[in-house]
Design an enzyme around this catalytic site. Sequence first.
Site, PDB file in Angstrom:
ATOM      1  N   GLU A  65       0.818  -1.206   0.000  1.00  0.00           N
ATOM      2  CA  GLU A  65       0.000   0.000   0.000  1.00  0.00           C
ATOM      3  C   GLU A  65       0.852   1.255   0.000  1.00  0.00           C
ATOM      4  O   GLU A  65       0.475   2.273  -0.604  1.00  0.00           O
ATOM      5  CB  GLU A  65      -0.933   0.002   1.211  1.00  0.00           C
ATOM      6  N   PRO A 296      10.595 -14.766  -1.032  1.00  0.00           N
ATOM      7  CA  PRO A 296       9.494 -14.740  -0.065  1.00  0.00           C
ATOM      8  C   PRO A 296       8.810 -13.376  -0.029  1.00  0.00           C
ATOM      9  O   PRO A 296       9.452 -12.337  -0.227  1.00  0.00           O
ATOM     10  CB  PRO A 296      10.185 -15.042   1.270  1.00  0.00           C
ATOM     11  N   ARG A 297       7.519 -13.390   0.250  1.00  0.00           N
ATOM     12  CA  ARG A 297       6.740 -12.156   0.331  1.00  0.00           C
ATOM     13  C   ARG A 297       7.204 -11.285   1.488  1.00  0.00           C
ATOM     14  O   ARG A 297       7.269 -10.061   1.374  1.00  0.00           O
ATOM     15  CB  ARG A 297       5.245 -12.499   0.496  1.00  0.00           C
ATOM     16  N   GLY A 346      12.881  -4.378  -2.213  1.00  0.00           N
ATOM     17  CA  GLY A 346      12.751  -3.354  -3.242  1.00  0.00           C
ATOM     18  C   GLY A 346      13.402  -3.696  -4.569  1.00  0.00           C
ATOM     19  O   GLY A 346      13.672  -2.798  -5.372  1.00  0.00           O
ATOM     20  N   GLU A 347      13.643  -4.995  -4.835  1.00  0.00           N
ATOM     21  CA  GLU A 347      14.283  -5.386  -6.087  1.00  0.00           C
ATOM     22  C   GLU A 347      13.414  -6.333  -6.921  1.00  0.00           C
ATOM     23  O   GLU A 347      13.938  -7.112  -7.712  1.00  0.00           O
ATOM     24  CB  GLU A 347      15.641  -6.046  -5.814  1.00  0.00           C
ATOM     25  N   ASN A 371      -0.084  -9.200  -6.211  1.00  0.00           N
ATOM     26  CA  ASN A 371      -0.188  -8.355  -7.389  1.00  0.00           C
ATOM     27  C   ASN A 371       0.691  -8.899  -8.516  1.00  0.00           C
ATOM     28  O   ASN A 371       1.885  -9.088  -8.335  1.00  0.00           O
ATOM     29  CB  ASN A 371       0.248  -6.931  -7.019  1.00  0.00           C
TER      30      ASN A 371
END
Length: 462
Positions: A65, A296-297, A346-347, A371
């Site tokens: 978000e 992993p998330r 962030g990659e 997503n």
Amino acid sequence: MSALVLKLYSLLMWLGQPLLRRKLARRAQQEPGYLEAVEERFGRYTQPAEAVSELVWVHAVSLGETRTAALLLKALRARNPGLRILLTHGTATGRAEGVALLQPGDVQVWQPWDSPGAVARFFHHFKPRLGLLMETEIWPNLVAGAQARAMPLVLVNGRLSEKSLQQALKMSPLSFPAYAALSAVYAQTDDDARRFRQAGAVVSGVFGTLKFDASPDDAQQEKGKSWRRTLAQPVLMFASSREGEEEMFLKQISAVAQSENQQGAGKNAAIDVRPEPEPQAQAEGMGSRFKVLLVPRHPQRVNEVEALVVRHGLRVSRRSGWDDAAGGPAGDEAQLADVWLGDSLGEMALYFAMSDVALLGGSFAPLGGQNLIEAAACGCPVVMGPHTFNFTEAAELAVEAGAARRVVDMEQGVRVARKWMDRPDAHAAAVAAGLAFADRNRGATERTVNALQTFLAPDKAA
């Protein structure tokens, strides 16, 4: 009845505050950020109180978000110079990501715990003039507090799954007044809009999802593509995997490795998967072997996932150990590994760009999926399981466009991915379909900003 239920809910939230403190302490063992400014959770702040506030409150609960909020904030600031933001979060990863969004005059704090006292102190201290909730975050006392202060509260990029709607219907004395008190809901899809109306909300627009307007990092994509060109085998990625799903995935990979070793693949060979494609595809394909990339998330689970990989008898190479100057995964240590573990934050654009196909995390267990838009925008075809209720329309549109395929379970998912990687024409078509799919669904950010001008500057409303 609604007032009575809200009072009972408020009592439970007040009684739950010690439990929240203990939960934060446990989470902090893996993510120290949860111990930062804990008192903010209870409406106690070190920042100076606002006398007359012009702050626009944006609530982005978690990492996803917050990244979506970045798109909205950039566009809002362009239309409304000097805009001051009060940015709140619920997770440590969201808060860490949100720091980069702040400008002079902005404020960042934790979302207040949804007890009457914490909410009242939050509003009294900051006095925001407008609240923007990202995607799904509806808390009864927060909504009631905004309504009591006549502060407009808008749900932006709103989504509501069928599962969440059923939960709202079961708790209608609590949830219906909260949804009805929202000043506006800007839904992602027509189905989301229908469900919001069933929950009692006023839907003021169906604008699509802001996530389509995100542009994957160019530098990361170029690096990922460059690394992929140095590899002899295609790369199968398991993107944003969740707890329980890695076990399913590794069982399939371990079975493949065992089968290949029995066929003479050798102890030191990387996973060597030899599917049974048509003779033509085998002759002209990208190669029957593939590398495995597992991302992993939740970054705090990386050590746990690595231990799981090792228990399956597979060798691991972590992204953090790669030498970028030496070609990243093309290095000797990475090439000897069975599984590459994406342990960086962030990659994702880098990971998608270096992968040929991605399995979609959260879709193989009943978790609603993740997503898939960024994968499509990076030209990485997606294989998803049966559970995509959090992103229903995007998933269906991606399948219709040819950018994704749906399977019934992990076994079929790995098999379909293998076939896709071995058929260059079909793979190239899926890459092109994904890029086109991502491009033609852009524009939600502009539509949202136009609508918000009614609340930000009524005399300038578009």
